[in-house]
Design an enzyme around this catalytic site. Sequence first.
Site, PDB file in Angstrom:
ATOM      1  N   LYS A  47       0.803  -1.203   0.000  1.00  0.00           N
ATOM      2  CA  LYS A  47       0.000   0.000   0.000  1.00  0.00           C
ATOM      3  C   LYS A  47       0.844   1.264   0.000  1.00  0.00           C
ATOM      4  O   LYS A  47       0.387   2.335  -0.384  1.00  0.00           O
ATOM      5  CB  LYS A  47      -0.874   0.039   1.274  1.00  0.00           C
ATOM      6  CG  LYS A  47      -1.822  -1.064   1.445  1.00  0.00           C
ATOM      7  CD  LYS A  47      -2.543  -0.863   2.819  1.00  0.00           C
ATOM      8  CE  LYS A  47      -2.997  -2.169   3.346  1.00  0.00           C
ATOM      9  NZ  LYS A  47      -3.496  -2.047   4.738  1.00  0.00           N
ATOM     10  N   GLY A  48       2.096   1.144   0.508  1.00  0.00           N
ATOM     11  CA  GLY A  48       2.901   2.323   0.826  1.00  0.00           C
ATOM     12  C   GLY A  48       3.040   3.387  -0.248  1.00  0.00           C
ATOM     13  O   GLY A  48       3.197   4.560   0.064  1.00  0.00           O
ATOM     14  N   GLU A 103       7.905   3.155  -6.167  1.00  0.00           N
ATOM     15  CA  GLU A 103       7.986   2.546  -4.827  1.00  0.00           C
ATOM     16  C   GLU A 103       8.115   3.628  -3.753  1.00  0.00           C
ATOM     17  O   GLU A 103       8.621   4.715  -4.011  1.00  0.00           O
ATOM     18  CB  GLU A 103       9.191   1.571  -4.845  1.00  0.00           C
ATOM     19  CG  GLU A 103       9.453   0.782  -3.613  1.00  0.00           C
ATOM     20  CD  GLU A 103       8.277  -0.047  -3.085  1.00  0.00           C
ATOM     21  OE1 GLU A 103       7.163   0.479  -2.960  1.00  0.00           O
ATOM     22  OE2 GLU A 103       8.502  -1.216  -2.732  1.00  0.00           O
ATOM     23  N   ASP A 104       7.652   3.309  -2.556  1.00  0.00           N
ATOM     24  CA  ASP A 104       7.739   4.292  -1.466  1.00  0.00           C
ATOM     25  C   ASP A 104       9.140   4.344  -0.868  1.00  0.00           C
ATOM     26  O   ASP A 104       9.700   5.418  -0.686  1.00  0.00           O
ATOM     27  CB  ASP A 104       6.686   3.995  -0.375  1.00  0.00           C
ATOM     28  CG  ASP A 104       6.749   2.571   0.169  1.00  0.00           C
ATOM     29  OD1 ASP A 104       7.446   1.719  -0.420  1.00  0.00           O
ATOM     30  OD2 ASP A 104       6.089   2.289   1.184  1.00  0.00           O
ATOM     31  N   ASP A 107      14.385  -0.490   1.478  1.00  0.00           N
ATOM     32  CA  ASP A 107      14.987  -0.722   2.780  1.00  0.00           C
ATOM     33  C   ASP A 107      16.010  -1.855   2.607  1.00  0.00           C
ATOM     34  O   ASP A 107      17.117  -1.618   2.148  1.00  0.00           O
ATOM     35  CB  ASP A 107      13.846  -1.060   3.746  1.00  0.00           C
ATOM     36  CG  ASP A 107      14.274  -1.150   5.183  1.00  0.00           C
ATOM     37  OD1 ASP A 107      15.138  -0.376   5.586  1.00  0.00           O
ATOM     38  OD2 ASP A 107      13.733  -2.003   5.919  1.00  0.00           O
ATOM     39  N   LYS A 135      17.043   3.939   1.752  1.00  0.00           N
ATOM     40  CA  LYS A 135      17.836   3.772   2.982  1.00  0.00           C
ATOM     41  C   LYS A 135      18.976   2.818   2.659  1.00  0.00           C
ATOM     42  O   LYS A 135      18.896   1.631   2.986  1.00  0.00           O
ATOM     43  CB  LYS A 135      16.965   3.107   4.059  1.00  0.00           C
ATOM     44  CG  LYS A 135      16.165   4.033   4.924  1.00  0.00           C
ATOM     45  CD  LYS A 135      15.746   3.266   6.183  1.00  0.00           C
ATOM     46  CE  LYS A 135      14.273   3.347   6.409  1.00  0.00           C
ATOM     47  NZ  LYS A 135      13.840   2.541   7.579  1.00  0.00           N
ATOM     48  N   PHE A 156      13.364   4.894  11.243  1.00  0.00           N
ATOM     49  CA  PHE A 156      12.036   4.469  10.814  1.00  0.00           C
ATOM     50  C   PHE A 156      11.210   5.719  10.538  1.00  0.00           C
ATOM     51  O   PHE A 156      11.082   6.586  11.388  1.00  0.00           O
ATOM     52  CB  PHE A 156      11.361   3.586  11.866  1.00  0.00           C
ATOM     53  CG  PHE A 156      10.171   2.872  11.298  1.00  0.00           C
ATOM     54  CD1 PHE A 156      10.341   1.711  10.549  1.00  0.00           C
ATOM     55  CD2 PHE A 156       8.893   3.382  11.468  1.00  0.00           C
ATOM     56  CE1 PHE A 156       9.250   1.066   9.984  1.00  0.00           C
ATOM     57  CE2 PHE A 156       7.791   2.741  10.906  1.00  0.00           C
ATOM     58  CZ  PHE A 156       7.977   1.575  10.160  1.00  0.00           C
ATOM     59  N   VAL A 157      10.690   5.803   9.321  1.00  0.00           N
ATOM     60  CA  VAL A 157       9.951   7.000   8.932  1.00  0.00           C
ATOM     61  C   VAL A 157       8.483   6.698   8.641  1.00  0.00           C
ATOM     62  O   VAL A 157       8.116   5.565   8.307  1.00  0.00           O
ATOM     63  CB  VAL A 157      10.596   7.695   7.703  1.00  0.00           C
ATOM     64  CG1 VAL A 157      11.960   8.259   8.047  1.00  0.00           C
ATOM     65  CG2 VAL A 157      10.696   6.731   6.513  1.00  0.00           C
ATOM     66  N   ASP A 163       3.625   3.842   6.701  1.00  0.00           N
ATOM     67  CA  ASP A 163       2.886   3.607   7.942  1.00  0.00           C
ATOM     68  C   ASP A 163       3.740   3.083   9.076  1.00  0.00           C
ATOM     69  O   ASP A 163       4.839   2.575   8.878  1.00  0.00           O
ATOM     70  CB  ASP A 163       1.805   2.551   7.681  1.00  0.00           C
ATOM     71  CG  ASP A 163       2.415   1.156   7.504  1.00  0.00           C
ATOM     72  OD1 ASP A 163       3.267   1.001   6.620  1.00  0.00           O
ATOM     73  OD2 ASP A 163       2.052   0.245   8.270  1.00  0.00           O
ATOM     74  N   ARG A 169      -0.205   7.100   7.532  1.00  0.00           N
ATOM     75  CA  ARG A 169      -0.062   7.229   6.075  1.00  0.00           C
ATOM     76  C   ARG A 169      -0.557   8.593   5.587  1.00  0.00           C
ATOM     77  O   ARG A 169      -0.129   9.087   4.549  1.00  0.00           O
ATOM     78  CB  ARG A 169      -0.873   6.137   5.364  1.00  0.00           C
ATOM     79  CG  ARG A 169      -0.373   4.717   5.619  1.00  0.00           C
ATOM     80  CD  ARG A 169      -1.066   3.753   4.672  1.00  0.00           C
ATOM     81  NE  ARG A 169      -0.940   2.353   5.063  1.00  0.00           N
ATOM     82  CZ  ARG A 169       0.096   1.570   4.745  1.00  0.00           C
ATOM     83  NH1 ARG A 169       1.087   2.058   4.064  1.00  0.00           N
ATOM     84  NH2 ARG A 169       0.120   0.303   5.137  1.00  0.00           N
TER      85      ARG A 169
END
Length: 180
Positions: A47-48, A103-104, A107, A135, A156-157, A163, A169
């Site tokens: 969903k990001g 993409e959001d 990682d 990241k 962590f963002v 989310d 979100r």
Amino acid sequence: MNHKEFESKIKRVLISEEEIHNRIREVGSQVSQAYDGKPLLLVSILKGAYVFLADFSRAVSCPHKIAFMCAKSYYENTSSAGVVNITMDLDIDISGYHVLIIEDIIDTGRTLKNVLNLLKARNPQSIKVITLLDKPERRKVELEADISLFTIPDHFVIGYGLDCAEYYRNLPYIAEYDET
Ligand code: IMP
Ligand code: MG
């Protein structure tokens, strides 16, 4: 959770709404020039990336289509890319399209590596990755985005689609989450 508890976990704003929109305009116009006249498909992994896709798509002036998929990754050991389980697949045959994965955040890189391999096997005309956030310190598999809007340190963002336990979100900016 009430509004006060919600706000108390927002440590600080890392990237403002204005900074995000400026970069989106910049990259959107690069893409518009590079793909004009070509069949272009923006693919977003839910969903990001839903907020980023909505804004990015509107910053791309050349004709394009959008499509969504949902993916979950499983791996046998901590450094493997593992296998990807598609919980919702694209509703379009991508052969014949120039695909941009929107993409959001990258990682460990596992999810995207899997999705990229899967989509490459479907013979698109070309395939590239645009990520809002990167990241690089956290990478477990070799993978680089073709375009990254912002590189961030290992925090962590939340916000702008990202989310923590499905909340946050809706923040219009990217913030650092208070893990204390
Ligand atoms: P990867 O397979 O480890 O690269 O996983 C990437 C996914 O993990 C992203 O699409 C996000 O959903 C989630 N993720 C990774 N880092 C963060 C973060 O800092 N905040 C929120 N979600 C994150
Ligand atoms: Mg997530």
